[in-house]
Design an enzyme around this catalytic site. Structure first.
Site, PDB file in Angstrom:
ATOM      1  CE  LYS A  97       2.199   3.577  -5.134  1.00 20.26           C
ATOM      2  NZ  LYS A  97       1.880   3.226  -6.531  1.00 20.26           N
ATOM      3  NE  ARG A  98       2.430  -4.168   1.208  1.00 18.52           N
ATOM      4  CZ  ARG A  98       3.478  -4.236   0.402  1.00 18.52           C
ATOM      5  NH1 ARG A  98       3.305  -4.183  -0.901  1.00 18.52           N
ATOM      6  NH2 ARG A  98       4.704  -4.350   0.895  1.00 18.52           N
TER       7      ARG A  98
END
Length: 478
Positions: free
Chosen positions: A241-242
């Site tokens: 997700k980063r």
């Protein structure tokens, strides 16, 4: 045996593309075998689970046309069933209450780490009298590991998987607040729902031995397990997700709902995601009926699937080309509205979709290209101007303005014949030398669909206005 499978997401965030692929595999497996596809929401993590996440998961599945046969069931609504099964294990001696303080257990865990050995609960409370209640102290409920257990389990994708006894101990079934843990709830649910096959990501392999032992303790038959490979990013690393901003630039996302915003068609995403980790020869594009006919677990590979955004765009482009023009027009209306263009899904917009869809990878890209039919160019491609704008081009466009009222714009074959005559007169028969200056005047660039199609969609009045403006603006350049 009736095939019964389930997709069981946790509503702690959006539906991940890895979860989508798991849902697709379960859905197709059920349909292929004439079975039942169940949706279960695993929301026992009360601190992180949200109704917004539940809604988003359901909306994403509906957008993808993944229809469930039963559910959605919510674990948070099944607590009486879990408590009854906990009592059942306590009564049979397969579980016991553990009163060890958390601080004491943490000291033992750190000691194991310092000695570089696997921490395992040492069974301090294992032999306490089950009827004893030491001064009402808080307790957890632990599973009592049997002395004998299987040394492996068979997986329908990964094959024979050995069970590592070093990772097995008297693990916790319910926390001190009474909340049962994931590995307990999932077994109770799968048994109660008569799940025949558990198809899930291979990050759950480590959970499986404990779950198998629970099935045995309850006297239930365990389902067949199929652990599918995870999906990795274009560089081979796990999706994160980063790195979402980085993925967006490539035309992909870890969130299913973002693919709708990026202009992907749901059946195109369905096709692409199914092929990430599953193969059926060299065929790339499948109808849903073909997927249902051909899908089975023997086509699932063991290696991690790699997301390829360029391949995803290609697949989406193929589906765009095959999409009905009026259906595309319906999808374009809200995208154009976001650009301040109000229109309806009429025949004109369908014609625009028809001419642009072979040149577009996504709906967003198609909508961007469609703006030229609603908003006249305010600037002209500098490179094209240098190449195509000259006195001859101006003379040609001035002539075209004069004869435009008599041209049969709706008859592209007749238009082509007329333009051959124009080319003989103004460019020694070179069609490109008259088509490109006109395309530049009408669209601001030299990249567009057929010039005859563009003129037909714009209409005579708009063509005349755009040509006159181009003559005026470009005439300032000399």
């Amino acid at each position: 045996m009736t095939v019964r499978v389930r997709f069981a997401p946790s509503p702690t965030g959006y539906l991940h593309v890895g979860g989508l692929r798991t849902a697709i595999f379960n859905f197709l497996f059920a349909r292929h075998h004439g079975g039942v596809f169940i949706l279960r929401i695993e929301d026992t993590d009360t601190e992180r689970s949200t109704q917004a996440a539940v809604d988003q998961i359901l909306d994403s599945l509906r957008w993808m046309n993944i229809a469930w046969d039963e559910g959605p069931y919510f674990q948070s609504q099944r607590m009486p069933l879990y408590r009854a099964h906990l009592d059942r294990l306590l009564e049979s001696g397969h579980a016991y209450r553990c009163y060890c303080p958390a601080e004491e257990l943490e000291k033992k865990r750190k000691a194991a780490e310092s000695e570089k050995r696997q921490y395992k609960y040492d069974g301090t409370c294992r032999h306490l009298d089950p009827k004893a209640d030491p001064a009402g102290r808080p307790f957890v409920i632990r599973f009592r590991m049997p002395e004998k257990y299987p040394d492996h389990f068979d997986d329908l994708v990964l094959g024979r998987i050995p069970i590592d006894e070093e990772r097995l101990d008297d693990w916790i079934l319910a926390r001190s607040d009474g909340m049962p843990v994931y590995n307990f709830c999932v077994v109770v649910d799968d048994a109660d729902m008569r799940i025949s096959h558990v198809i899930r990501g291979n990050d759950h392999v480590a959970n499986t031995p404990r779950q198998i032992l629970l099935y045995q303790a309850f006297g239930y038959s365990a389902p067949q397990f199929a652990h599918i490979p995870l999906i990795h990013g274009p560089d081979g690393s796990k999706l994160s997700k980063r790195r979402e901003a980085e993925y967006r630039k490539l035309g992909m996302s870890v969130s299913v709902q973002e693919y709708a915003r990026m202009g992907y068609l749901p059946h195109a995403l369905f096709n692409y995601m199914t092929r990430v980790g599953w193969s059926a020869g060299d065929q790339e594009l499948f109808s849903l009926a073909e997927f249902i006919q051909k899908f089975d677990l023997d086509g699932v590979g063991k290696a991690s699937g790699i997301m390829n955004p360029e391949k995803l765009k290609w697949v989406n482009a193929q589906y765009l080309k095959a999409e009905d023009d009026h259906a595309l027009a319906q999808k374009l209306v809200p995208l154009l509205a976001e650009k301040g263009i109000g229109t309806t899904a009429d025949d004109r917009l369908a014609k625009i979709a028809e001419c642009l869809k072979p040149r577009s990878n996504t709906l967003v890209e198609l909508a961007e290209k469609a703006t030229i039919f609603f908003i006249a160019p305010t600037a002209y491609d500098e490179k094209a101007v240098r190449k195509f704008w000259n006195r001859e081009a101006r003379a040609w466009l001035e002539h075209l303005v004069e004869v435009l009222p008599e041209l049969p714009l709706a008859d592209e074959a007749a238009m082509e014949e007329r333009f051959k005559g124009f080319a003989e007169k103004f460019s020694a028969g070179n069609m490109g030398k008259i088509a490109q200056p006109l395309r530049l005047a009408l669209t601001g660039s030299t990249a567009s669909p057929s010039i005859f199609t563009v003129m037909n969609i714009l209409g005579k009045d708009e063509c005349r206005a755009r040509i006159r403006r181009a003559i005026e603006e470009l005439g300032k350049l000399g």
